[in-house]
Design a protein around this motif. Structure first.
Motif, PDB file in Angstrom:
ATOM      1  N   ALA A 150       1.882   6.497  -7.027  1.00 22.98           N
ATOM      2  CA  ALA A 150       0.836   7.456  -7.441  1.00 22.98           C
ATOM      3  C   ALA A 150       1.379   8.880  -7.454  1.00 22.98           C
ATOM      4  O   ALA A 150       1.086   9.684  -8.352  1.00 22.98           O
ATOM      5  CB  ALA A 150      -0.356   7.321  -6.498  1.00 22.98           C
ATOM      6  N   MET A 151       2.204   9.188  -6.401  1.00 22.82           N
ATOM      7  CA  MET A 151       2.797  10.516  -6.330  1.00 22.82           C
ATOM      8  C   MET A 151       3.702  10.764  -7.530  1.00 22.82           C
ATOM      9  O   MET A 151       3.668  11.844  -8.165  1.00 22.82           O
ATOM     10  CB  MET A 151       3.597  10.671  -5.032  1.00 22.82           C
ATOM     11  CG  MET A 151       2.708  10.800  -3.790  1.00 22.82           C
ATOM     12  SD  MET A 151       3.663  10.843  -2.254  1.00 22.82           S
ATOM     13  CE  MET A 151       4.666  12.314  -2.559  1.00 22.82           C
TER      14      MET A 151
ATOM     15  N   GLU B 219       1.280   4.328  -2.890  1.00 20.52           N
ATOM     16  CA  GLU B 219       1.156   5.770  -2.689  1.00 20.52           C
ATOM     17  C   GLU B 219       2.313   6.522  -3.358  1.00 20.52           C
ATOM     18  O   GLU B 219       2.123   7.577  -4.009  1.00 20.52           O
ATOM     19  CB  GLU B 219       1.123   6.078  -1.192  1.00 20.52           C
ATOM     20  CG  GLU B 219      -0.166   5.646  -0.504  1.00 20.52           C
ATOM     21  CD  GLU B 219      -0.174   6.034   0.967  1.00 20.52           C
ATOM     22  OE1 GLU B 219       0.658   6.863   1.362  1.00 20.52           O
ATOM     23  OE2 GLU B 219      -1.023   5.503   1.712  1.00 20.52           O
TER      24      GLU B 219
ATOM     25  N   SER C  61       0.827  -1.211   0.000  1.00 24.55           N
ATOM     26  CA  SER C  61       0.000   0.000   0.000  1.00 24.55           C
ATOM     27  C   SER C  61       0.865   1.266   0.000  1.00 24.55           C
ATOM     28  O   SER C  61       0.582   2.241  -0.698  1.00 24.55           O
ATOM     29  CB  SER C  61      -0.903  -0.031   1.232  1.00 24.55           C
ATOM     30  OG  SER C  61      -1.678   1.123   1.291  1.00 24.55           O
ATOM     31  N   LEU C  62       1.951   1.262   0.810  1.00 26.82           N
ATOM     32  CA  LEU C  62       2.854   2.408   0.867  1.00 26.82           C
ATOM     33  C   LEU C  62       3.527   2.638  -0.474  1.00 26.82           C
ATOM     34  O   LEU C  62       3.652   3.784  -0.948  1.00 26.82           O
ATOM     35  CB  LEU C  62       3.899   2.173   1.958  1.00 26.82           C
ATOM     36  CG  LEU C  62       4.848   3.328   2.258  1.00 26.82           C
ATOM     37  CD1 LEU C  62       4.067   4.585   2.682  1.00 26.82           C
ATOM     38  CD2 LEU C  62       5.856   2.932   3.314  1.00 26.82           C
ATOM     39  N   GLN C  63       3.953   1.545  -1.094  1.00 23.75           N
ATOM     40  CA  GLN C  63       4.600   1.639  -2.407  1.00 23.75           C
ATOM     41  C   GLN C  63       3.623   2.205  -3.421  1.00 23.75           C
ATOM     42  O   GLN C  63       4.006   2.993  -4.304  1.00 23.75           O
ATOM     43  CB  GLN C  63       5.082   0.239  -2.821  1.00 23.75           C
ATOM     44  CG  GLN C  63       5.840   0.221  -4.136  1.00 23.75           C
ATOM     45  CD  GLN C  63       7.147   1.019  -4.059  1.00 23.75           C
ATOM     46  OE1 GLN C  63       7.861   0.961  -3.065  1.00 23.75           O
ATOM     47  NE2 GLN C  63       7.432   1.821  -5.090  1.00 23.75           N
TER      48      GLN C  63
END
Length: 222
Positions: free
Chosen positions: A202-203, A199, A195-197
């Motif tokens: 996406a950034m 984000e 999930s962190l990856q």
């Protein structure tokens, strides 16, 4: 082997010693009992034959005695009538029956001894047979008791094995549960990292779009 010799061997036999030496005492005691019962049948058969002979001898003895008395009476009658030669002939005939009677009475005496011996041996055999049957009963009881105890031991042993297997299965289940917790933790951790990856990805994607959009705006102004 003579009947009386055979009976004596059986009566003198030490049943306990025979059983102690036997590999299969139960089988040996059955054979001993069978031998005794067969011998008893033969003894009874011989006894019946001797008794029949005794009755026949008794009739012959009775007849011989009557002949002796009869010829004695005839000799007396002849002598009373002064017929000495006839009296002598009667006494000679009487003597033949006296000899026959003596022989028959001797036979009867021997036969009576044999019957008496058979009666004594039959009693001894019956006592020995009762001893053998009592020993057989004891052996059967001991065998049944041993088999029962063995079944109890086997059941107890099997119960212990079952308990051990149950404990082992419980232990395996506990390990499975621990491993499942570890797997769940790894799975959760992996999901968080993913999930962190996402984000970050996406950034970066937004930055790229914004940069390209700025480039387009510059081109339009020019």
């Amino acid at each position: 082997m003579g009947m009386f010799s055979r009976i004596n061997d059986i009566v003198q036999a030490n049943i306990n010693a025979m059983l102690d030496k036997a590999e299969d005492p139960e089988k040996i005691i059955r054979l001993i009992i069978q031998e005794m019962e067969e011998t008893l049948v033969e003894v009874r058969t011989d006894a019946a034959r001797y008794i029949a002979q005794q009755k026949t001898l008794a009739r012959h003895i009775d007849a011989a005695k009557k002949e002796v008395d009869g010829w004695q009476h005839k000799a007396q009658i002849a002598m009373n009538n002064d017929k000495e030669s006839l009296a002598k002939a009667a006494l000679m005939e009487k003597q033949k029956y006296v000899v026959k009677l003596t022989s028959l009475e001797e036979q009867e005496g021997h036969l009576a001894d044999s019957i008496e011996k058979i009666q004594g041996d039959t009693a001894r055999l019956n006592t020995k047979l009762a001893e053998a049957k009592a020993k057989q009963k004891t052996l059967v009881q001991r065998k049944n008791s041993a088999q029962t105890r063995l079944k109890v031991k086997q059941a107890d042993h099997e119960s212990k094995i079952d308990d051990a297997m149950t404990r082992f299965e419980n232990y395996e289940q506990r390990i499975d549960h621990l491993e499942a917790q570890v797997d769940a933790y790894d799975l959760t951790k992996s999901s968080e990292a993913t999930s962190l990856q996402a984000e970050f990805d996406a950034m970066q994607a937004d930055e790229t779009i914004e940069r390209e959009l700025a480039e387009l705006k510059k081109s339009k102004v020019a």
